[in-house]
Enzyme design. Structure first.
Site, PDB file in Angstrom:
ATOM      1  N   GLY A  46       0.842  -1.179   0.000  1.00 38.66           N
ATOM      2  CA  GLY A  46       0.000   0.000   0.000  1.00 38.66           C
ATOM      3  C   GLY A  46       0.878   1.229   0.000  1.00 38.66           C
ATOM      4  O   GLY A  46       1.882   1.243  -0.673  1.00 38.66           O
ATOM      5  N   SER A  47       0.512   2.265   0.754  1.00 38.16           N
ATOM      6  CA  SER A  47       1.385   3.418   0.934  1.00 38.16           C
ATOM      7  C   SER A  47       0.594   4.662   1.277  1.00 38.16           C
ATOM      8  O   SER A  47      -0.599   4.776   0.977  1.00 38.16           O
ATOM      9  CB  SER A  47       2.222   3.744  -0.310  1.00 38.16           C
TER      10      SER A  47
END
Length: 798
Positions: free
Chosen positions: A238-239
């Site tokens: 993700g991030s």
């Protein structure tokens, strides 16, 4: 070609000569100069604190050489394991039925992984892409980087003894070729397309003529499975990233905080370095292992990060089959035979296995996209998978374009020119105060009009629900077509990509482009890019609240970015913890009934929830209790106030504490922790940790659904003390700004440290920094590199 200021060029060039003439005393002291090999390609590697290499080279081949050498020194076993994967040799060395390399595909077992990657190799797929002229194929500079990387990796193997027990003495650690390096990049490119469907591709076989007719997939179940497969919070990557414009900062220059959430083990780890070719390139950041370019980083004028995007990187074509032959499909009434690919895989301790794969004009026939999404091949119907990234080996050129950029406009130009990013967004800021968000990724050219006109009955359900288009493969007029500005047929051109320029803040936390800035929402893009006007994740909601407040406050500096990274605020806790504590305290007799029907005394939990500071710091008391409670609460019965597109950050809200599920979850949580001997008010770090060389290291942060910016996904093992390992989460983190000088103001952190070798001094040093919420001060300029008290210079040659 743009060049850096002359003084920096002269200093860097002079270093090449200086390295060879250092006084012997200095070579024996802190600089510890080494000459491990001679002739051919060469590079100079300057190591500073925490084992971070600063690689100095004369050209791209030499730069690749130094990068390959330095990566092997830190990660030889992980790299070698990945090269076994892309060669299709896992079954040969590790057994056919063993779990596969999850870093490079979704294959569940080695045999299916090998059948896929061996098929790619025997079809010459990577070689054809390497031979394709730029811009559709990789540039000469990138090919030189790959060539140098292979040579550097091989030279390290030849000159050094492996100490890492993960592969010490292993016969599968072998020299590599340019094809191997390119194949690893290819595997990363197709990770969101063919890589999701490896089991379904390699298991696809035509039905026997006597087989009973299989029913069509249930439309609602398929749509639900597709939505879950591509959900922002379902992947192991993700991030978060945010760029702040000069209008919000203390000095009118931009700021960038990048916080990618990637696996902590295996071949999708980041590795940190600086790469310099005097007068040509000077870039620092994190590279995905096996990559010769910097994936996320900064130079002297611009910084960027990536977040995994919501764009659906594949589509399906439903084939109408010839009733007399299930390996022949019809297009506009004319029969077309599928292409057979016979693939043979060597197997340890057994006979080789040969399987047939079936390919069409659209791509491979596939019988599933994971166990929850079957796509049966019947006598009348089959499904073919289209993955445009199977024709994309351009990501390194995109990264190289970023590395040379002088501002966000150059970043956008690099994206338009190379079109190489398969499954990520880009967030950037520059020293002139500009910001950028763009979802510029390689996607199949599925317009809403095409989906409306050409979707099969199944596709009419899956596309609006998930963005997965299932088109009628029997109609020639349902071909994807091309945009005039696209470098590759069948993909969207840059003009169709969501872009936000120069917003006060531009943020993404893996939801769609819609709320990159809540005051300037992005709309008008096709469904395949993502949704508009739908509920956001808890992490997006918390992130937008945080960064909007920061932008409104103004006068921001790099210190504010550092504070945001480790604020460890739990948005879910802010929303519901007080109501949960109040409802807990109101329970008659202080007891709640668990899911097993037993009454549980929860009075202590009420006080702990009330006193909790709503953070996931390692010292937070109550964070673990809330985490375990939150995971048990059913989302369908959670909120009194539903989602509203008019208030996407503030809704849904108000915990429904009157629902029986709440009291049952509370009782079960208390029972679970007491059974494990874990105090309800224990500090989070006492029970959320990793073990490195026998020592516990506390880990801050929290799981996806809590909404914590500093996301970590640990494994629950109450018998082992609680959360005893992290599978994914904050990885290469950078906080970057500028102060008007020649050197950027940058703080970095590689949470799991630089090396996988437990004997390395850099196996856990940055992990301890992460635990203590401390940072590494970037040494970007030559004066800072050469003044490092840990400086060690290594001259490497082939």
């Amino acid at each position: 070609m743009r060049t850096r200021p002359r003084r920096a060029v002269v200093a860097a060039v002079a270093l090449f000569a200086a390295v060879g003439t250092l006084p012997s005393a200095a070579a024996q002291d802190r600089q510890k100069q080494e000459h491990p090999s001679h002739g051919g390609l060469s590079a100079t590697i300057r190591y500073t604190e925490y084992g971070i290499p600063h690689i100095l080279a004369r050209n791209y081949a030499d730069l690749g050489f130094g990068t390959g050498w330095a990566q092997a020194a830190d990660q030889v076993c992980t790299l070698a394991d990945g090269f076994v994967t892309v060669r299709g040799e896992r079954s040969r060395f590790f057994g056919a039925d063993a779990p596969s390399d999850a870093a490079l595909s979704s294959a569940t077992k080695n045999l299916s992984s090998d059948l896929y990657f061996r098929g790619v190799r025997e079809a010459g797929t990577v070689e054809k892409l390497l031979a394709t002229p730029a811009p559709r194929g990789p540039s000469r500079d990138v090919k030189d980087l790959m060539r140098g990387f292979a040579a550097g990796y091989n030279a390290w193997l030849k000159k050094n003894r492996i100490t890492d027990p993960a592969c010490r003495g292993a016969d599968w650690v072998r020299p590599v070729s340019v094809r191997d390096v390119a194949a690893r990049n290819y595997a990363l490119a197709v990770l969101g397309g063919q890589g999701r469907a490896v089991d379904g591709i390699t298991a696809a076989q035509p039905p026997a003529s006597t087989a009973p007719a299989a029913g069509a997939p249930d439309a609602r179940d398929t749509a639900r499975a597709a939505r879950d497969l591509f959900a922002a919070d379902s992947a192991d990557m993700g991030s978060n990233a945010v760029a702040f414009s000069g209008a919000t900062t203390a000095n009118g220059r931009g700021l960038l905080l990048g916080n990618p959430h990637y696996p902590w083990q295996g071949g999708r780890r980041f590795w940190q370095s600086q790469q310099t070719i005097p007068g040509e390139l000077n870039i620092a950041g994190g590279s995905l292992l096996g990559s010769a370019t910097v994936s996320i980083g900064h130079n002297s004028r611009v910084a960027w990060s990536h977040t995994v995007a919501t764009g659906v990187t594949l589509n399906l074509h439903q084939l109408t089959l010839d009733p007399a032959d299930p390996t022949t499909y019809l297009v506009d009434g004319r029969p077309q035979r599928m292409t057979r690919r016979e693939v043979t895989v060597a197997v340890r301790g057994g006979a080789p296995v040969t399987r047939t794969q079936w390919w069409t004009r659209y791509g491979p026939v596939v019988t599933s996209l994971g166990a929850a999404l079957p796509l049966p091949w019947t006598t009348t119907t089959a499904y073919a998978l289209n993955d445009p990234n199977a024709g994309n080996l351009r990501a390194s050129d995109t990264a190289l374009g970023f590395s040379k950029a002088r501002g966000t406009s150059d970043v956008l130009d690099a994206l338009r020119r190379t079109q190489g990013l398969p499954w990520v967004n880009t967030v950037a800021a520059d020293s002139r105060g500009h910001t950028l968000f763009t979802q510029s990724q390689v996607l199949p050219r599925i317009t809403d009009e095409l989906a409306q006109r050409c979707s099969t009955p199944l596709g009419r359900v899956t596309y609006p629900a998930s963005g997965v288009a299932i088109l009628d493969g029997s109609r020639g007029d349902c071909a994807l077509g091309s945009d005039p500005d696209a470098v590759q047929p069948g993909i969207f051109g840059p003009a169709r990509m969501p872009v936000l320029k120069d917003a006060p803040y531009a943020e993404n936390s893996n939801d769609s482009a819609w709320l990159a800035n809540a005051e300037r929402p992005l709309t008008g893009y096709e469904r395949i890019f993502g949704t508009v006007g739908t509920q956001r994740s808890m992490r997006t909601r918390g992130a937008v609240q945080d960064v909007a407040a920061m932008a409104a406050r103004g006068k921001l500096t790099v210190r504010d970015l550092q504070a945001q990274q480790f604020a460890n605020r739990v948005p879910a806790g802010d929303l519901v913890a007080a109501d949960a504590a109040k409802a807990c305290a109101a329970l008659p007799g202080g007891t709640a009934t668990g899911s097993d029907g037993r009454a549980v005394d929860v009075r202590e939990a009420c006080g702990v929830l009330a006193a909790w500071d709503r953070t996931a710091d390692t010292g937070s008391r109550g964070a673990l209790l809330f985490d375990r409670l939150w995971r048990r609460l059913p989302t369908a019965q959670l909120w009194k106030v539903p989602f509203s597109a008019a208030d996407p950050v503030g809704t849904p809200n108000t915990l429904d504490t009157g629902a029986p599920a709440f009291t049952a979850a509370l009782a079960d949580t208390v029972t679970e922790l007491r059974a494990a001997g874990i105090a309800l008010d224990s500090r989070l770090g006492e029970h959320q940790f990793v073990v490195r060389n026998g020592q516990r290291i506390a880990v801050p942060g929290g799981t996806e659904s809590l909404g914590v910016w500093n996301k970590v996904e640990p494994v629950w093992n109450p018998a082992g003390g609680g959360y005893t390992e992290v599978t994914t989460g904050s990885s290469y983190v950078q906080a970057v700004g500028w102060d008007g000088g020649r050197c950027p103001v940058a703080r970095t952190l590689l949470t799991y440290s630089q090396s996988s070798d437990p004997d390395s001094p850099h196996f856990s040093d940055q992990t301890r920094l992460f635990s203590a919420e401390r940072w590494v001060t970037s040494r970007f300029c030559e004066k800072d590199i050469l003044s490092s008290p840990a400086l060690r210079i290594v001259r490497v040659r082939s």
